[in-house]
Every structure is written in C-alpha cells, then in structure tokens.
Design an enzyme around this catalytic site. Structure first.
Site, mmCIF file in Angstrom:
data_model
loop_
_atom_site.group_PDB
_atom_site.id
_atom_site.type_symbol
_atom_site.label_atom_id
_atom_site.label_comp_id
_atom_site.label_asym_id
_atom_site.label_seq_id
_atom_site.Cartn_x
_atom_site.Cartn_y
_atom_site.Cartn_z
ATOM 1 N N SER A 91 0.864 -1.186 0.000
ATOM 2 C CA SER A 91 0.000 0.000 0.000
ATOM 3 C C SER A 91 0.889 1.220 0.000
ATOM 4 O O SER A 91 1.795 1.331 0.836
ATOM 5 C CB SER A 91 -0.909 0.016 1.232
ATOM 6 O OG SER A 91 -1.420 1.312 1.467
ATOM 7 N N CYS A 253 -4.476 6.795 -2.991
ATOM 8 C CA CYS A 253 -4.201 5.370 -3.207
ATOM 9 C C CYS A 253 -2.973 5.152 -4.093
ATOM 10 O O CYS A 253 -3.049 5.269 -5.318
ATOM 11 C CB CYS A 253 -5.408 4.659 -3.791
ATOM 12 S SG CYS A 253 -5.249 2.858 -3.751
#
Length: 344
Positions: A91, A253
């Site tokens: 991530s 993101c």
C-alpha cells in the site's frame, strides 16, 4: 493489569488515510519471506489481524501496519498491511505512514535533507526517499514495485449495474479500475456510499469469475480493490478506491494510482518522465511519476514513483484482557456496511 497481549502503535495518517504502525509487541510470524508471512496470516492464523482491525479495539477506517524484521538484503524494515478483510502485500499510503513513523520515532536515523529507507514487502523491495527538515519527515517518494496490465477493457455484467468495462491491473496488489461514468456517477464525498456499493458488487463478481495470480509471487492473488477514476478539469485523475467491507480510501491510493498509470502507458497516454496528479475523494493529492519501464514474466511493466505526506497524531497501546468475550473481534453492519455481515 491482567493483559494477555499488548501492542504499541504510532498513529499516523497519509493524506487523510489512517495507517497505524505497530512498533512493539508484534509476535513472531512464521515464514522465510514477507510473502510467506502474509500468506500465514491469511490462511493459517488471522487472530492478530482481527485483534488490531476489528471492534472493539478498532473500527472501519484505516489499516494496521506490522513492522517485522526484513528478509531481503539491504532492507531497513519489513511491513505487512492488515485490514478488515485480510493482510495485504503493499500500500502506498501505508508505506508512507511506515516511513514517517520509522524516522520520526528514531527507529531509523533521520538524515537531513534526505533519508532513504528500504522497505521489504510481500510485493518486493520498496525504496522510500524522505524529504526531512527540522526533525520532521515532510514528504516521502516511493519507488513502487513494477506495475503491469493484466487485461484491458474486460466486460463484466453486474446485477443492477449492467455490463461495464474494467481494467485489471497490478500496482503492488491487483485492482479492477472502472471509470466512474460507467456506473452513472461522479467521485465525491457525497457519492461515497454509491461508489462503495458498486465496488463491492464488481469485486465479488470478478473474484468469482476470474482467477488472477501474480506470475512471480503466487501469494499475491485475487482482486483486492475496485478503484473508480475520472479526469478532473485540470488534468488530475480523481480516484475512489473502494475497500471491503464498505468504505473508501481517504488517500489518493498509491497502489491504485500505480495500476492506473500502467493502463495509461499501455494505451499510449503516458511516457517515461511524465508526472501526474492523483486526487482522492476528499481532495488530497499524490504526485505520480512514470520513472521507467521493465518486464515482469515477459510482459511490459512500468516503475512508478508516488510522492505524498503523512502526519503522526498519537501513540496507542492496544491490549487484550484474557477474559474479554469479544477477543476475536467483531463488525456490525450499521457502520461497516452490509458486507460486514460476512465477518464471523
């Protein structure tokens, strides 16, 4: 105190997305590699994930990042991302949170004006270059794992949505990328619930009908998230990553932006040296650059870099009373969304 387990966490958020970093009390997790440790959590023992990510000790928002000893030579730290559904390989926002926590707590020595931290993840080695000043980590640029397209313009039929086109891409984990206009809406805070509900339907159908496995890392499989995208008037890409069981990523993101950049490269809309802006549902931003091209198992791939910021906002010590009847954690559909009914 009669606590059975205690874990110390640094509270951090990256561009609005919470990514707490577990710095102390993390037990040994079996596995010779970070990918094997990830697989152990997902297939053998997920009690630590439930402890850190479910109620009553946590809630629907954010992730918990486990700091673990690195397994690759040259790495400063390893980490695994824990979320409500499972452990995840990579991530961008969480890597920025981890880097900021390592530097601002002194776990890794901060050097000004720049400190390089090498992170060992299940998806590969990630280089984090932190801009540092006056004892603070001001921003972090991540050299992400190679990103590639699995399939473009895949048609999928979803109940209540009809037939839509999706791009299946890898940016550190696998994504389904969907134009927000394809489901008749736009990306905004007001439309977050609509986007989440559509994203959960699309993800469920794709994982039912499509097998997706990383060609070199078999522990990374399946569609992790559905990210909606749209183009802003200033040329930025607006993103909304929908996350099980029913929320949106507050950050732009990093892995999703990397996956989307791979689609732009594949379509001839981006080249080496281009720098784009990825803007989140709440308006925060990452800078996304195409720094190079490579290959993964014979298929074209790109090397993205992601630049963003994180802020520490607290310290938490999470503990487990051995007599607590909710020790395994729980989720309720009132705040977690209807998909939380699957959590046992």
């Amino acid at each position: 105190m009669r606590w059975k387990r205690t874990i110390q966490l640094v509270d951090v958020h990256c561009e609005g997305e919470i990514g707490r970093v577990a710095t102390g009390g993390v037990p040994n997790i079996p596995g010779k590699t970070i990918a094997e440790q990830l697989n152990h959590i997902n297939t053998v023992d997920d009690s630590l994930r439930r402890f850190l990510c479910l109620e009553p000790r946590s809630g629907p928002l954010g992730s918990a990042n486990l700091l673990v000893p690195p397994r690759r030579e040259g790495a400063d730290a390893g980490f695994i991302i824990l979320q409500a559904d499972q452990a995840h390989a990579m991530s961008g926002s969480n890597a920025i949170c981890v880097t900021t926590a390592l530097l601002e707590t002194g776990m890794v020595e901060m050097k000004e004006p720049e400190t390089v931290v090498m992170l060992d993840t299940a998806s590969g080695l990630v280089k984090a270059t932190a801009a540092c000043r006056d004892g603070r980590c001001e921003s972090v640029t991540l050299t992400m794992p190679p990103s590639f397209v699995h399939e473009l313009d895949l048609e999928v039929t979803i109940e209540s949505l009809g037939t839509i086109k999706v791009d299946i891409c890898y940016g550190g984990i696998f994504y389904a990328l969907v134009d927000a206009s394809a489901i008749g809406t736009s990306i905004s805070k007001a439309n977050a619930r609509t986007l989440v509900e559509a994203g959960m339907k699309i993800k469920a159908e794709l994982n039912r009908s499509l097998e997706v496995v990383h060609p070199e890392i078999p522990e990374i499989r399946g569609i992790s998230y559905v990210m909606f995208r749209s183009e802003e008037p200033d040329g930025a890409v607006r993103t909304c990553t929908t996350m099980w069981p029913g929320r949106v990523d507050r950050s732009p993101c990093g892995t999703g932006s990397s996956a989307n950049l791979a689609t732009l490269y594949a379509r001839g809309k981006a080249k080496v040296g281009d720098v784009l802006t990825s803007r989140s549902t709440i308006g925060t931003e990452f800078k996304v650059a195409l720094s190079g091209v490579t290959e993964i198992a014979g298929r074209p791939a790109i090397i993205p870099t992601i630049t963003g910021r994180a802020w520490t906002f607290g310290l938490t010590q999470m503990a487990l009373d051995p007599f607590d009847p909710t020790a395994e954690g729980f989720a309720v559909t009132d705040v977690w969304g209807p998909e939380a009914g699957e959590i046992r």
